[in-house]
Structures are given as structure tokens and as C-alpha cells.
Design a protein around this motif. Structure first.
Motif, mmCIF file in Angstrom:
data_model
loop_
_atom_site.group_PDB
_atom_site.id
_atom_site.type_symbol
_atom_site.label_atom_id
_atom_site.label_comp_id
_atom_site.label_asym_id
_atom_site.label_seq_id
_atom_site.Cartn_x
_atom_site.Cartn_y
_atom_site.Cartn_z
ATOM 1 N N GLN A 1 -14.350 -46.797 11.201
ATOM 2 C CA GLN A 1 -13.351 -47.829 11.453
ATOM 3 C C GLN A 1 -12.624 -48.202 10.167
ATOM 4 N N SER B 1 -11.821 -48.386 1.821
ATOM 5 C CA SER B 1 -11.140 -49.395 1.020
ATOM 6 C C SER B 1 -9.804 -49.784 1.636
ATOM 7 N N ASP B 2 -9.316 -50.928 1.225
ATOM 8 C CA ASP B 2 -7.988 -51.380 1.627
ATOM 9 C C ASP B 2 -6.954 -50.669 0.757
ATOM 10 N N GLU C 1 -17.123 -46.017 0.637
ATOM 11 C CA GLU C 1 -16.614 -47.217 1.263
ATOM 12 C C GLU C 1 -15.177 -46.998 1.725
ATOM 13 N N GLN D 1 -23.718 -42.644 5.224
ATOM 14 C CA GLN D 1 -23.113 -43.900 5.642
ATOM 15 C C GLN D 1 -22.322 -44.529 4.506
ATOM 16 N N THR D 2 -21.377 -45.393 4.910
ATOM 17 C CA THR D 2 -20.643 -46.179 3.931
ATOM 18 C C THR D 2 -21.518 -47.347 3.475
ATOM 19 N N VAL D 3 -21.040 -48.067 2.464
ATOM 20 C CA VAL D 3 -21.766 -49.229 1.963
ATOM 21 C C VAL D 3 -21.924 -50.275 3.064
ATOM 22 N N SER D 4 -20.934 -50.360 3.949
ATOM 23 C CA SER D 4 -20.973 -51.338 5.039
ATOM 24 C C SER D 4 -21.771 -50.854 6.239
ATOM 25 N N GLY D 5 -22.361 -49.664 6.174
ATOM 26 C CA GLY D 5 -23.252 -49.183 7.225
ATOM 27 C C GLY D 5 -22.609 -48.327 8.303
ATOM 28 N N GLN D 6 -21.361 -47.895 8.116
ATOM 29 C CA GLN D 6 -20.711 -47.041 9.115
ATOM 30 C C GLN D 6 -21.073 -45.571 8.880
#
Length: 235
Positions: free
Chosen positions: A55, A114-115, A112, A214-219
């Protein structure tokens, strides 16, 4: 004497008449088949996409791909319109996206999404050796090089080099030969068109990164590649 001359005249007349008879012409044999093969060099240019992305992951700019190689044609029917081909090639693939990769103090890698407002540029590129195997149909003949074709196949690739480059406007971070990248990548592809111009699409069946990443945010990072563009065949 008159009777003798009359007989000689009639005989000579029949001889001349018989000489005027024409023999039937023998039509030349038309060669229907030949031992030709569509051995070809190929060159493709594609737009590269990432599918099944986490996402928030997006792409920007033009992510281009290039590939070139040689294919050996092996016809399997009498008309030589159906064949199997295999060969060897090289590919370059580039992806502009916002999945950033940074090295952690422990020596590992952190991922991660990122924006885009926080980064100036972020791209991943890889170089591959390709082994394509394809099934071919075409309506060609050994006398014509302009024909319709539909080629579909399976391609196994080995990533011998890869690099990620992140520019946040202040610093540039580089990761070379990422160990989390799948070295062996494989997918299916289709090429169809007329003469030199052919549309081309290739879909990766396995993930770009290794499983359970996974990403740092858990995705989960289960992204796959999709390459679409043009392919050119040169005899």
C-alpha cells in the motif's frame, strides 16, 4: 512424269505439316517447401511496472527496459510455420518508485514506502542474462520476410548485478548487489505482430524480492514485474 511430281509434292507437303506440330510445354516444378529457419536477433524496449505492490507504493517517471539477444529457430511441421526456438540474451531493467532501501547500523537492510515529498529520486535497476524458450506460429514462406507472427514462451533470467539509488535532496544512498533480490527470475511472455513491428509483454511469475520480506511498517513485499512494449526481430 506428272504423276511422279504430284506424289513428290504431296509427300513434301505432309512433312512440312508434321513439322508444324508443337510439343506440349512442361510446367516448371514449383518448390513449396524449403529448409529455411527464422534464426533471428531480437531487440526490445519496454515500460516496466511493478505489480502486487504494498500500500502506498507508486511509480513515477519513465521506467525503461532494454533487451537484446539471439534465437535459434527449430521448425516442427512440414510447412515450417510452427517452430520452437531457444536462445540467449541480455536485459537492463530500471524502476523509478518510492520503495526506499537503507542500510541499518547492524549491516542489514530496511525497506519502507516513502512519501514522494520526502525524496528527490529513488530507483532500482538490474542487469540480467536471459534464457528464452518459445513456441512460434507464423504464416511465412522461405521467399517472404514479411508475415504475421505470434510467439509465446517462458524466460529464465539470472540477475548478475543490481543497484538501488536513493536521493533525498541532501544525501545519496546506494545499495549494490542487494542480497534480498531473487537472483533467478522467471516469467511468461507473448510477442505478436507483422514484419518487424511486434508488441511484447512479459510477466514475472516469481517475486522480485525473496519471500517473507517486509517493510518497516510491516507490509509484505511481494512485488512482481510486468514489462510491456515493442520487440523487433532481425534476420
Amino acid at each position: 512424269m506428272r504423276f511422279l511430281f504430284s506424289c513428290l509434292f504431296l509427300v513434301s507437303f505432309f512433312n512440312v505439316f508434321s513439322q508444324e506440330e508443337t510439343k506440349p510445354k512442361i510446367a516448371p516444378i514449383v518448390k513449396i517447401d524449403s529448409l529455411y529457419r527464422e534464426d533471428q536477433f531480437y531487440f526490445s524496449i519496454t515500460y516496466n511496472l511493478l505489480t502486487q505492490v504494498p500500500q502506498g507504493l507508486k511509480q513515477n517517471k519513465f521506467s525503461a527496459g532494454l533487451s537484446a539477444g539471439f534465437l535459434r529457430d527449430m521448425p516442427i511441421n512440414k510447412k515450417r510455420t510452427i517452430a520452437i526456438a531457444t536462445g540467449l540474451g541480455l536485459s537492463y531493467q530500471n524502476y523509478y518508485q518510492n520503495l526506499t532501501i537503507l542500510q541499518t547500523p547492524s549491516g542489514g537492510l530496511a525497506y519502507e514506502v516513502s512519501d514522494y515529498n520526502d525524496i528527490t529520486s529513488n530507483r532500482y535497476r538490474q542487469y540480467l542474462v536471459d534464457l528464452p524458450i518459445e513456441f512460434r506460429w507464423r504464416n511465412s514462406t522461405y521467399e517472404s520476410y514479411k508475415f504475421w507472427r505470434i510467439y509465446g514462451g517462458f524466460k529464465l533470467s539470472y540477475v548478475f548485478s543490481n543497484k538501488s539509488v536513493l536521493d533525498n535532496g541532501e544525501e545519496t544512498y546506494k545499495v549494490t548487489n542487494n542480497p534480498d533480490i531473487n537472483k533467478f527470475q522467471y516469467g511468461v511472455y507473448l510477442a505478436a505482430g507483422y514484419n518487424t513491428w511486434n508488441v511484447y509483454i512479459n510477466y514475472g511469475l516469481n517475486t522480485l524480492f525473496k519471500k517473507n520480506l517486509q517493510t518497516v511498517s510491516g507490509q509484505n513485499i511481494d512485488v512482481r514485474t510486468l514489462n510491456a512494449g515493442l520487440i523487433f526481430y532481425i534476420l
